[in-house]
Design an enzyme around this catalytic site. Structure first.
Site, PDB file in Angstrom:
ATOM      1  N   LYS A 110       0.874  -1.074   0.086  1.00 32.74           N
ATOM      2  CA  LYS A 110      -0.107  -0.011   0.115  1.00 32.74           C
ATOM      3  C   LYS A 110       0.987   1.283  -0.069  1.00 32.74           C
ATOM      4  O   LYS A 110       2.081   1.225   0.593  1.00 32.74           O
ATOM      5  CB  LYS A 110      -0.780   0.094   1.246  1.00 32.74           C
ATOM      6  CG  LYS A 110      -1.984   0.826   1.132  1.00 32.74           C
ATOM      7  CD  LYS A 110      -3.165   0.384   0.530  1.00 32.74           C
ATOM      8  CE  LYS A 110      -4.491   1.003   0.415  1.00 32.74           C
ATOM      9  NZ  LYS A 110      -5.502   0.107   0.078  1.00 32.74           N
ATOM     10  N   ASP A 150      -6.946   4.430  -4.489  1.00 38.62           N
ATOM     11  CA  ASP A 150      -7.454   4.096  -3.321  1.00 38.62           C
ATOM     12  C   ASP A 150      -8.303   5.300  -2.788  1.00 38.62           C
ATOM     13  O   ASP A 150      -8.654   6.139  -3.763  1.00 38.62           O
ATOM     14  CB  ASP A 150      -6.143   3.791  -2.380  1.00 38.62           C
ATOM     15  CG  ASP A 150      -6.969   3.204  -0.935  1.00 38.62           C
ATOM     16  OD1 ASP A 150      -7.454   1.876  -0.941  1.00 38.62           O
ATOM     17  OD2 ASP A 150      -6.947   3.872  -0.189  1.00 38.62           O
TER      18      ASP A 150
HETATM   19  N1  GLU Z   1      -7.328   0.279  -3.165  1.00 36.52           N
HETATM   20  C1  GLU Z   1      -7.963  -1.133  -3.480  1.00 36.52           C
HETATM   21  C2  GLU Z   1      -7.954  -1.841  -2.480  1.00 36.52           C
HETATM   22  O1  GLU Z   1      -7.943  -1.570  -1.195  1.00 36.52           O
HETATM   23  C3  GLU Z   1      -7.653  -1.557  -4.948  1.00 36.52           C
HETATM   24  C4  GLU Z   1      -6.147  -1.986  -4.783  1.00 36.52           C
HETATM   25  C5  GLU Z   1      -5.650  -2.554  -6.264  1.00 36.52           C
HETATM   26  O2  GLU Z   1      -6.431  -2.798  -6.947  1.00 36.52           O
HETATM   27  O3  GLU Z   1      -4.544  -3.087  -6.052  1.00 36.52           O
HETATM   28  O4  GLU Z   1      -8.248  -2.892  -2.347  1.00 36.52           O
END
Ligand code: GLU
Length: 425
Positions: A110, A150
């Site tokens: 993340k 996100d």
């Molecule tokens: N931000 C989204 C999550 O928390 C998607 C993450 C992604 O697609 O890599 O799952």
């Protein structure tokens, strides 16, 4: 209100799993979990950016690559004034578990930048996005670590980051991130994927728990995921009686037309003054007398302080980390079914995976193909988790953690990072 550190809270959850280690369904031991108690790599960057008005601002950015046993690390980048390292570490660990519950060939990561997008111009957000990629470009890429949108980031932010990355590398690499605009190799269906995936999980759970067809629903948060899940559930005949955004919430027991609320928010910047509705705060929304509660905003919304007052029978975690571990225990005791984030909101990363597959093969699918594949993945994951819930008489989060950690530890063992019984002869 006591502040819960989401990372420490999740480590506590891992520790709690060890009481199930004697069951044959659990394929890891307490010592195996040491490998999941800290991230494999943490990048913290503080970089100056010359803003449009000529001033220079030092920006803090993070990228945590938590575990890569099952493949390249994967996870979004959020822009928010409260982003800090403990939040990003927790989110990266949750991504590791999420990709494993869905059995995607990824690890988890993340990223975050501590910035308020509401008071920052689009030009400046572009400069910051590009500079962040210049800072971390050696550590990301289609076979290393794959970012995505996100909270308060979107396809446009991904476009700037991809463009910057491709300029630095001198080659096209559309699979270095997902959630891109369609024109740059994005996937059809990615924009609604988080909500659509959550809706599939909800449909299975509603069936398993005999939820009535016109059940009432409150949705906290009206970003991409919150707005779309409200729209989908309204389309399925559920009554959306409460909605909110970061400024506050609205309630009407006759139910809202979500399209109308969305049009109002687009025009006025917030939904709080929507006519023919009673105003509620975000905190009050959580305690309404509804059948289903959908937290779709940020972490730590349901804590030991308010968990006992929740009236909903089912909580659909579209946000990451909205319920703390202490709250989980109270909700479980009160027979509230909590459908956990790492399963419920995994539709986003699942379609991200489909986007990356399409980028790798250079051949693109129709929206229907994407959504059919998403439906299969989400229902299979729900069924696997739900089976374990019934078998071990545990809550869905504990079951999802076990499914995920079994897979991660198995991969670590095969790599030789944890001792195992495997013999060559
Ligand atoms: N931000 C989204 C999550 O928390 C998607 C993450 C992604 O697609 O890599 O799952």
């Amino acid at each position: 209100m006591t502040k819960v550190n989401p990372f420490e809270d999740t480590l506590g959850r891992l520790k709690n799993l060890t009481k199930h280690c004697k069951d044959p369904a659990v394929k890891f031991s307490e010592t195996d979990l040491v490998l999941l108690s800290s991230p494999k790599r943490t990048l913290i960057v503080n970089f100056p950016v010359k803003m449009k008005d000529g001033t220079i601002r030092v920006i803090n950015g993070y990228r945590v690559q938590y575990n890569d046993a099952r493949g390249p690390t994967k996870g979004g980048i959020r822009f928010h004034p409260h982003v800090d390292i403990d939040e990003v570490k927790a989110l990266a660990l949750w991504m590791t578990l999420k990709t494993a519950v869905l059995d995607l060939p990824y690890g988890g990561a993340k990223g975050g930048i501590t910035i308020d997008t509401k008071s920052t111009s689009t030009d400046d957000l572009e400069r910051i996005s590009r500079e962040f990629i210049r800072q971390i470009h050696n550590f990301v890429g289609p076979t290393k670590d794959i970012p995505a949108p996100d909270v308060y980031t979107n396809a446009q932010v991904m476009a700037w980051m991809l463009d910057e990355y491709e300029k630095i590398k001198g080659e096209k690499a559309p699979g270095m991130l997902t959630g891109k605009p369609i024109e740059l190799g994005g996937s059809l269906g990615r924009d609604i994927a988080t909500a659509q995936g959550a809706a599939y999980v909800f449909r299975e759970a509603a069936d398993a728990y005999d939820l009535k067809p016109n059940a009432t629903v409150a949705v906290q948060g009206f970003g991409n995921a919150g707005m779309n899940i409200a729209k989908i559930l309204a389309g399925w005949g559920y009554k959306i009686v409460a909605l909110s955004d970061s400024k506050g919430g609205i309630y009407n027991d006759n139910g809202f037309n979500v399209e109308e609320v969305n049009a109002f928010k687009e025009k006025n910047g917030s939904l709080v003054d929507f006519p023919k509705a009673k105003k509620v705060t975000n905190e009050e929304l959580l305690l309404l007398n509804v059948d289903v509660l959908v937290p779709a905003a940020l972490e730590n919304q349901i804590t030991k302080e308010n968990a006992a007052k929740i009236k909903a029978k089912m909580i659909l975690e579209v946000a990451n980390g909205p319920v703390t571990s202490e709250a989980d225990a109270i909700l479980h005791k009160n027979d509230v079914v909590v459908l956990p984030d790492i399963l419920t909101n995994a539709g986003g990363v699942t379609v991200s995976y489909f986007e990356w597959v399409q980028n790798n093969q250079g051949y693109y699918w129709t929206e229907q193909e994407v959504l059919d594949k998403l439906e299969k993945k989400m229902t299979a994951a729900f069924k696997e988790v739900h089976e374990l819930v019934k078998r071990l008489d545990i809550d869905h989060r504990t079951a999802a953690y076990i499914v995920a950690i079994n897979r991660i530890i198995e991969a670590e063992k095969k790599r030789g990072n944890i001792s195992s019984e495997e013999k060559v002869k």
